[in-house]
Design a protein around this motif. Structure first.
Motif, PDB file in Angstrom:
ATOM      1  N   ILE A   5       0.868  -1.183   0.000  1.00  0.00           N
ATOM      2  CA  ILE A   5       0.000   0.000   0.000  1.00  0.00           C
ATOM      3  C   ILE A   5       0.896   1.221   0.000  1.00  0.00           C
ATOM      4  O   ILE A   5       1.709   1.407   0.913  1.00  0.00           O
ATOM      5  CB  ILE A   5      -0.920   0.011   1.230  1.00  0.00           C
ATOM      6  CG1 ILE A   5      -1.818  -1.221   1.245  1.00  0.00           C
ATOM      7  CG2 ILE A   5      -1.766   1.285   1.258  1.00  0.00           C
ATOM      8  CD1 ILE A   5      -2.594  -1.393   2.531  1.00  0.00           C
ATOM      9  N   CYS A   6       0.783   2.050  -1.025  1.00  0.00           N
ATOM     10  CA  CYS A   6       1.611   3.253  -1.139  1.00  0.00           C
ATOM     11  C   CYS A   6       0.860   4.445  -0.561  1.00  0.00           C
ATOM     12  O   CYS A   6      -0.272   4.727  -0.961  1.00  0.00           O
ATOM     13  CB  CYS A   6       1.967   3.523  -2.594  1.00  0.00           C
ATOM     14  SG  CYS A   6       3.010   2.249  -3.333  1.00  0.00           S
ATOM     15  N   LEU A   7       1.504   5.134   0.359  1.00  0.00           N
ATOM     16  CA  LEU A   7       0.895   6.282   1.020  1.00  0.00           C
ATOM     17  C   LEU A   7       1.681   7.551   0.707  1.00  0.00           C
ATOM     18  O   LEU A   7       2.742   7.518   0.086  1.00  0.00           O
ATOM     19  CB  LEU A   7       0.862   6.034   2.537  1.00  0.00           C
ATOM     20  CG  LEU A   7       0.130   4.767   2.992  1.00  0.00           C
ATOM     21  CD1 LEU A   7       0.272   4.578   4.497  1.00  0.00           C
ATOM     22  CD2 LEU A   7      -1.347   4.832   2.599  1.00  0.00           C
ATOM     23  N   ALA A   8       1.165   8.672   1.165  1.00  0.00           N
ATOM     24  CA  ALA A   8       1.810   9.970   0.950  1.00  0.00           C
ATOM     25  C   ALA A   8       3.133  10.033   1.701  1.00  0.00           C
ATOM     26  O   ALA A   8       3.393   9.227   2.606  1.00  0.00           O
ATOM     27  CB  ALA A   8       0.884  11.087   1.436  1.00  0.00           C
ATOM     28  N   PRO A   9       4.017  10.974   1.345  1.00  0.00           N
ATOM     29  CA  PRO A   9       5.260  11.147   2.104  1.00  0.00           C
ATOM     30  C   PRO A   9       4.983  11.241   3.603  1.00  0.00           C
ATOM     31  O   PRO A   9       4.047  11.919   4.034  1.00  0.00           O
ATOM     32  CB  PRO A   9       5.822  12.457   1.548  1.00  0.00           C
ATOM     33  CG  PRO A   9       5.334  12.496   0.132  1.00  0.00           C
ATOM     34  CD  PRO A   9       3.949  11.908   0.198  1.00  0.00           C
ATOM     35  N   ALA A  10       5.800  10.546   4.379  1.00  0.00           N
ATOM     36  CA  ALA A  10       5.557  10.441   5.819  1.00  0.00           C
ATOM     37  C   ALA A  10       5.724  11.774   6.532  1.00  0.00           C
ATOM     38  O   ALA A  10       6.640  12.545   6.235  1.00  0.00           O
ATOM     39  CB  ALA A  10       6.516   9.422   6.424  1.00  0.00           C
ATOM     40  N   VAL A  11       4.830  12.025   7.481  1.00  0.00           N
ATOM     41  CA  VAL A  11       4.919  13.204   8.352  1.00  0.00           C
ATOM     42  C   VAL A  11       4.639  12.730   9.785  1.00  0.00           C
ATOM     43  O   VAL A  11       4.432  11.541  10.037  1.00  0.00           O
ATOM     44  CB  VAL A  11       3.899  14.291   7.946  1.00  0.00           C
ATOM     45  CG1 VAL A  11       4.203  14.825   6.556  1.00  0.00           C
ATOM     46  CG2 VAL A  11       2.465  13.757   8.009  1.00  0.00           C
ATOM     47  N   ASP A  31       9.985   8.542   1.291  1.00  0.00           N
ATOM     48  CA  ASP A  31       9.933  10.003   1.294  1.00  0.00           C
ATOM     49  C   ASP A  31       9.230  10.525   2.542  1.00  0.00           C
ATOM     50  O   ASP A  31       8.443   9.821   3.171  1.00  0.00           O
ATOM     51  CB  ASP A  31       9.194  10.502   0.046  1.00  0.00           C
ATOM     52  CG  ASP A  31       9.982  10.255  -1.220  1.00  0.00           C
ATOM     53  OD1 ASP A  31      11.177  10.592  -1.242  1.00  0.00           O
ATOM     54  OD2 ASP A  31       9.407   9.717  -2.187  1.00  0.00           O
ATOM     55  N   GLY A  32       9.496  11.774   2.854  1.00  0.00           N
ATOM     56  CA  GLY A  32       8.845  12.417   3.983  1.00  0.00           C
ATOM     57  C   GLY A  32       8.804  13.920   3.791  1.00  0.00           C
ATOM     58  O   GLY A  32       9.664  14.495   3.139  1.00  0.00           O
ATOM     59  N   PHE A 105       2.255  13.428  -5.980  1.00  0.00           N
ATOM     60  CA  PHE A 105       3.450  13.955  -5.322  1.00  0.00           C
ATOM     61  C   PHE A 105       4.684  13.899  -6.232  1.00  0.00           C
ATOM     62  O   PHE A 105       5.802  13.654  -5.779  1.00  0.00           O
ATOM     63  CB  PHE A 105       3.728  13.195  -4.016  1.00  0.00           C
ATOM     64  CG  PHE A 105       2.556  13.154  -3.082  1.00  0.00           C
ATOM     65  CD1 PHE A 105       2.226  14.268  -2.316  1.00  0.00           C
ATOM     66  CD2 PHE A 105       1.762  12.021  -2.984  1.00  0.00           C
ATOM     67  CE1 PHE A 105       1.130  14.240  -1.459  1.00  0.00           C
ATOM     68  CE2 PHE A 105       0.667  11.984  -2.122  1.00  0.00           C
ATOM     69  CZ  PHE A 105       0.355  13.101  -1.357  1.00  0.00           C
ATOM     70  N   SER A 106       4.478  14.132  -7.521  1.00  0.00           N
ATOM     71  CA  SER A 106       5.583  14.062  -8.482  1.00  0.00           C
ATOM     72  C   SER A 106       6.653  15.094  -8.162  1.00  0.00           C
ATOM     73  O   SER A 106       6.340  16.255  -7.870  1.00  0.00           O
ATOM     74  CB  SER A 106       5.063  14.306  -9.901  1.00  0.00           C
ATOM     75  OG  SER A 106       4.138  13.311 -10.268  1.00  0.00           O
ATOM     76  N   PRO A 107       7.942  14.710  -8.221  1.00  0.00           N
ATOM     77  CA  PRO A 107       9.021  15.665  -7.925  1.00  0.00           C
ATOM     78  C   PRO A 107       9.119  16.756  -8.981  1.00  0.00           C
ATOM     79  O   PRO A 107       8.975  16.503 -10.179  1.00  0.00           O
ATOM     80  CB  PRO A 107      10.276  14.782  -7.913  1.00  0.00           C
ATOM     81  CG  PRO A 107       9.919  13.590  -8.741  1.00  0.00           C
ATOM     82  CD  PRO A 107       8.454  13.361  -8.521  1.00  0.00           C
TER      83      PRO A 107
END
Length: 222
Positions: A5-11, A31-32, A105-107
């Motif tokens: 499961i791919c999630l958003a950059p960690a915070v 990523d974060g 969230f593309s770089p």
């Protein structure tokens, strides 16, 4: 093959929220975020590990946290080894500016580590001179992470060059581009797929007032 499961950059709070929602067999941090929101906390990663969940770090924020939390996190890849060997390397070497969730969230910029690897690869292939290689690395290092692109790096390295020469150099570097962050992330996924992880032993985890405050700030409770 593992189900991922791919999630958003960690915070802050991301790890605890993921554990509570998905009950994962393992977690990979790649990523974060660290500006608009508080960065993912060391303490919550240790909490997950104390729950017998292996946590892998690679590529970017994951590599940083794995180096900082050795031997409890499983660090993977060249970038992780780099941070383990040189403890005071700048965090922004892996930082990029990226777009919103709607564009996955593309770089929008390149990480310094990828630019350095690219310049060195181009030099080893005799695509650029040693002198230009040094100038490009210095230019990339001096740019803010929000401005690190191939075009901007080349322009800063050769301020006297015209648009045509800058574009030619950019295309050469683009053809030699090294996605080290991506390589390390794929290595972390491969490690998880091999199902060879043994959870680190962490039996002395202690709750703290600061950690509880972090949870409250993130709207979480454990």
């Amino acid at each position: 093959m593992a189900d991922v499961i791919c999630l958003a950059p960690a915070v802050q709070g991301s790890i605890i929220a993921a554990v509570q929602r998905y009950d994962p067999a393992a977690i990979i941090i790649i990523d974060g975020a660290f500006q608009a929101e508080p960065a993912v906390r060391h303490k919550e990663i240790l909490w997950a590990i104390s729950q017998a969940i292996p946590v892998i770090g690679a590529g970017s924020m994951g590599a940083l946290r794995a180096a900082e939390l050795y031997p409890y996190m499983h660090g993977v890849g060249l970038i992780y080894r780099w941070y383990r060997r040189f403890a005071f390397l700048p965090d922004d070497a892996v930082a990029v500016l990226y777009g919103p969730k709607v564009v996955n969230f593309s770089p929008l910029t390149h990480a310094l580590v990828d630019l350095r690897m690219t310049v060195r690869a181009a030099w080893r292939r005799n695509l650029i001179s040693a002198d230009l290689s040094g100038k490009l690395e210095n230019a990339a290092r001096n740019l803010n992470f929000r401005e690190r692109t191939l075009s901007r790096m080349v322009r800063e390295a050769s301020p006297e060059a015209g648009d045509h020469d800058i574009e030619v150099c950019r295309q050469i570097l683009a053809g030699a581009f090294v996605q080290q962050k991506k390589r390390d992330a794929l290595s972390a996924l491969q490690l998880m797929r091999e199902n060879a992880l043994v959870p680190a032993e962490l039996t002395n985890f202690k709750m703290t007032i600061a950690f509880l405050q972090d949870l409250e700030d993130a709207g979480l409770a454990i």
